[in-house]
Scaffold this motif. Structure first.
Motif, PDB file in Angstrom:
ATOM      1  N   THR A   1       0.834  -1.202   0.000  1.00  0.00           N
ATOM      2  CA  THR A   1       0.000   0.000   0.000  1.00  0.00           C
ATOM      3  C   THR A   1       0.866   1.250   0.000  1.00  0.00           C
ATOM      4  N   GLU A   2       1.928   1.232   0.800  1.00  0.00           N
ATOM      5  CA  GLU A   2       2.864   2.364   0.850  1.00  0.00           C
ATOM      6  C   GLU A   2       3.485   2.600  -0.529  1.00  0.00           C
ATOM      7  N   ILE A   3       3.862   1.537  -1.210  1.00  0.00           N
ATOM      8  CA  ILE A   3       4.461   1.664  -2.548  1.00  0.00           C
ATOM      9  C   ILE A   3       3.470   2.305  -3.514  1.00  0.00           C
ATOM     10  N   THR A   4       2.231   1.857  -3.486  1.00  0.00           N
ATOM     11  CA  THR A   4       1.207   2.430  -4.357  1.00  0.00           C
ATOM     12  C   THR A   4       1.027   3.925  -4.077  1.00  0.00           C
ATOM     13  N   ASP A   5       0.968   4.286  -2.800  1.00  0.00           N
ATOM     14  CA  ASP A   5       0.811   5.693  -2.417  1.00  0.00           C
ATOM     15  C   ASP A   5       1.999   6.542  -2.867  1.00  0.00           C
ATOM     16  N   ILE A   6       3.192   6.035  -2.683  1.00  0.00           N
ATOM     17  CA  ILE A   6       4.393   6.789  -3.074  1.00  0.00           C
ATOM     18  C   ILE A   6       4.458   6.931  -4.590  1.00  0.00           C
ATOM     19  N   GLU A   7       4.104   5.875  -5.316  1.00  0.00           N
ATOM     20  CA  GLU A   7       4.107   5.958  -6.786  1.00  0.00           C
ATOM     21  C   GLU A   7       3.147   7.041  -7.269  1.00  0.00           C
ATOM     22  N   ALA A   8       1.986   7.161  -6.618  1.00  0.00           N
ATOM     23  CA  ALA A   8       1.026   8.206  -6.989  1.00  0.00           C
ATOM     24  C   ALA A   8       1.603   9.594  -6.695  1.00  0.00           C
ATOM     25  N   LYS A   9       2.255   9.735  -5.554  1.00  0.00           N
ATOM     26  CA  LYS A   9       2.878  11.020  -5.203  1.00  0.00           C
ATOM     27  C   LYS A   9       4.000  11.360  -6.182  1.00  0.00           C
ATOM     28  N   LEU A  10       4.734  10.351  -6.593  1.00  0.00           N
ATOM     29  CA  LEU A  10       5.834  10.562  -7.532  1.00  0.00           C
ATOM     30  C   LEU A  10       5.305  11.078  -8.868  1.00  0.00           C
ATOM     31  N   LEU A  11       4.177  10.552  -9.322  1.00  0.00           N
ATOM     32  CA  LEU A  11       3.578  11.008 -10.575  1.00  0.00           C
ATOM     33  C   LEU A  11       3.129  12.469 -10.485  1.00  0.00           C
ATOM     34  N   ASP A  12       2.748  12.905  -9.278  1.00  0.00           N
ATOM     35  CA  ASP A  12       2.278  14.277  -9.078  1.00  0.00           C
ATOM     36  C   ASP A  12       3.361  15.212  -8.535  1.00  0.00           C
ATOM     37  N   ALA A  13       4.602  14.749  -8.502  1.00  0.00           N
ATOM     38  CA  ALA A  13       5.696  15.581  -7.971  1.00  0.00           C
ATOM     39  C   ALA A  13       5.753  16.910  -8.720  1.00  0.00           C
ATOM     40  N   LYS A  14       5.849  17.998  -7.941  1.00  0.00           N
ATOM     41  CA  LYS A  14       5.805  19.338  -8.509  1.00  0.00           C
ATOM     42  C   LYS A  14       7.169  19.856  -8.967  1.00  0.00           C
ATOM     43  N   ASP A  15       8.231  19.288  -8.420  1.00  0.00           N
ATOM     44  CA  ASP A  15       9.568  19.762  -8.780  1.00  0.00           C
ATOM     45  C   ASP A  15      10.594  18.656  -8.550  1.00  0.00           C
ATOM     46  N   ALA A  16      11.833  18.969  -8.854  1.00  0.00           N
ATOM     47  CA  ALA A  16      12.912  17.979  -8.745  1.00  0.00           C
ATOM     48  C   ALA A  16      13.133  17.533  -7.304  1.00  0.00           C
TER      49      ALA A  16
END
Length: 144
Positions: free
Chosen positions: A103-118
């Protein structure tokens, strides 16, 4: 325990930023070094090594089942009679929950896709790599 067996053991300590997790005699310790796993026994040559995320296995006496602890990285300081692992984070392998990690991996992958900057991209990438290392430790197979 005979003197011969005692001489085969060395002092082992595992320390995290929060506390000392383990301080005991060990027969062998296997550590996930940056360049690959390495084993430590009494009489080992002195070395300092960085550690990648993975599992430290501590065998208290020859033939015993190892105690397995997941560490998030850190450093190992080894001498002939002592091994100290300074871990960034440490958790008993048995305490890791595969479902929670997935579940943590899925959540982090979603956050990574929405990352606003480097900076966010780097932070989430590091979190994802650590979560995947935990999953690998729990399942025994490489996380995709």
């Amino acid at each position: 325990m005979s003197d011969a067996q005692t001489n085969d053991n060395f002092d082992f300590e595992l320390v995290s930023p929060e506390r000392r997790l383990m301080s005991e005699k060990a027969w062998q310790v296997t550590i996930p070094g940056e360049e690959g796993n390495f084993g430590v026994r009494a009489g080992h040559s002195s070395l300092v090594s960085s550690i990648r995320p993975g599992v430290v296995e501590i065998v208290s006496e020859q033939g015993a089942e190892p105690t397995k602890i997941f560490i998030a990285g850190g450093f190992a300081d080894v001498t002939a009679g002592n091994c100290t692992v300074l871990a960034e984070e440490a958790t008993m392998l048995a305490d890791l929950d595969q479902t929670l990690i997935e579940t943590e991996i899925t959540d982090i992958e979603a956050k990574l896709l929405d990352a606003k900057d480097a900076v966010e991209n780097i932070r989430y990438s590091k979190q994802l790599a650590l979560a995947k290392a935990k999953l690998t430790a729990v399942t025994g197979t490489l996380a995709a």
